[in-house]
Design an enzyme around this catalytic site. Structure first.
Site, PDB file in Angstrom:
ATOM      1  N   LYS A  54      51.146   2.908 -51.722  1.00 48.07           N
ATOM      2  CA  LYS A  54      50.255   4.026 -52.034  1.00 48.07           C
ATOM      3  C   LYS A  54      51.007   5.144 -52.743  1.00 48.07           C
ATOM      4  O   LYS A  54      50.468   5.775 -53.668  1.00 48.07           O
ATOM      5  CB  LYS A  54      49.593   4.536 -50.747  1.00 48.07           C
ATOM      6  CG  LYS A  54      48.561   3.559 -50.184  1.00 48.07           C
ATOM      7  CD  LYS A  54      48.155   3.879 -48.760  1.00 48.07           C
ATOM      8  CE  LYS A  54      47.221   2.809 -48.223  1.00 48.07           C
ATOM      9  NZ  LYS A  54      46.904   2.993 -46.791  1.00 48.07           N
ATOM     10  N   GLN A  98      48.037   6.884 -42.022  1.00 48.51           N
ATOM     11  CA  GLN A  98      48.173   5.428 -41.966  1.00 48.51           C
ATOM     12  C   GLN A  98      47.912   4.933 -40.543  1.00 48.51           C
ATOM     13  O   GLN A  98      48.535   5.392 -39.592  1.00 48.51           O
ATOM     14  CB  GLN A  98      49.576   5.020 -42.416  1.00 48.51           C
ATOM     15  CG  GLN A  98      49.783   3.522 -42.491  1.00 48.51           C
ATOM     16  CD  GLN A  98      48.907   2.857 -43.543  1.00 48.51           C
ATOM     17  OE1 GLN A  98      48.771   3.353 -44.652  1.00 48.51           O
ATOM     18  NE2 GLN A  98      48.302   1.740 -43.181  1.00 48.51           N
ATOM     19  N   ASP A 121      39.943   8.711 -47.182  1.00 51.89           N
ATOM     20  CA  ASP A 121      39.663   7.403 -46.584  1.00 51.89           C
ATOM     21  C   ASP A 121      38.185   7.256 -46.219  1.00 51.89           C
ATOM     22  O   ASP A 121      37.705   6.145 -46.009  1.00 51.89           O
ATOM     23  CB  ASP A 121      40.507   7.202 -45.323  1.00 51.89           C
ATOM     24  CG  ASP A 121      41.763   6.377 -45.574  1.00 51.89           C
ATOM     25  OD1 ASP A 121      41.761   5.580 -46.537  1.00 51.89           O
ATOM     26  OD2 ASP A 121      42.729   6.519 -44.814  1.00 51.89           O
TER      27      ASP A 121
END
Length: 295
Positions: A54, A98, A121
């Site tokens: 990422k 994460q 997200d």
């Protein structure tokens, strides 16, 4: 194999190009570049790989990558304090925690602490609610990438019968809502659904996100169906090796389906590309600038 292979790598590369162009235009308008903060707690090997990829993608798109790493024994209070600082930082447009988090940390509490306008997200209850009622917000990256692949292949999805196999908060549920927004008739099924093969056989679109290798068989499919395989399962390949396979029996399905995503190389590349897209959208909203068409 008669089905068309839907090339997720190519679609993701095209989306990343659009994002990079959008970042350059944003810099001209706003006088800064978008920033994405990624937080990793602990030393999980798979999570480290994801975070690294990422970061590479963020910098490749011309955005600033902020990486924050906390030890595995970090307290929930420490992580929440970091989230609060990132929420208040005008250089940070998107925040990604994460997952999974260590057991001493309540994931739901941490996700709820992220500003909905930086929740790229799309996991927070506020963004889930926005999706459910059709208001602008952030959608989880994987299902949004799946919809992009479907619309590229099929165009208007109105009136099509879709079956989503899987009911997770990250893929199954938002996938169903996105398809409903596009006027599909949607059935949400799962591993305990009765007569699942018969239900799948009536679908024009099948999205498999159940987490079981080869779960969906070729004879379950309607001839010409479009199959989106979200599964990523590691199975034995002999001589101590392993390989990645999806939730769909690929070779069987390829003899029946009209189009299918491979694993790997299908949905996976789209997920990170859509994350970059969401970060750019967040930057525009945070700067009170209109989001460019084509994202």
């Amino acid at each position: 194999m008669t089905a068309e292979i839907i090339d997720g790598k190519a679609h993701a590369a095209a989306l990343r190009e659009r994002v990079a162009a959008g970042v350059a235009a944003f810099r001209e308008q706003a006088g800064r570049v978008p920033g994405l903060a990624v937080v990793l707690v602990g030393e999980d090997a798979a999570s480290q790989v994801y975070v690294r990829s990422k970061g590479v993608a963020t910098e490749g798109a011309g955005m600033t990558s902020f990486s924050h790493r906390l030890p595995a024994d970090a307290s929930e209070e420490v992580l929440l304090a970091l989230v609060a600082r990132l929420n208040a930082d005008p250089a940070v447009d998107g925040i990604l925690i994460q997952l999974p988090l260590p057991p001493q940390i309540n994931e739901a509490r941490v996700i709820a602490a992220i500003s909905p306008d930086k929740d790229v997200d799309g996991f927070s209850a506020i963004n889930v609610g926005r999706l459910a009622i059709g208001e602008p917000g952030f959608v989880p990256c994987t299902p949004l990438g799946c919809v992009m692949l479907l619309e590229d292949r099929l165009g208007d999805l109105s009136g099509l019968d879709a079956v989503v196999i899987g009911r997770s908060n990250i893929v199954g549920k938002p996938m169903a809502m996105l398809l409903l927004q596009r006027n599909c008739t949607v059935t949400v099924a799962h591993s305990r659904t009765r007569n699942l093969s018969a239900i799948v056989r009536g679908a024009d679109i099948v999205v498999a996100a159940v987490g079981r290798a080869g779960f969906v068989r070729g004879d379950w499919l309607k001839s010409g169906a479009t199959v989106i395989d979200v599964g990523i399962n590691r199975v034995a390949a002999g001589e101590g090796r392993t390989r990645l396979v999806g939730d769909v029996a690929f070779e069987e399905a390829g003899q029946v389906a009209g189009a299918i995503t491979p694993v790997p190389g299908g949905v996976g590349p789209m997920t990170i590309a859509v994350l970059m897209r969401n970060a750019l959208v967040a930057a525009h909203r945070n700067a009170s600038l209109p989001v460019p068409a084509g994202l």
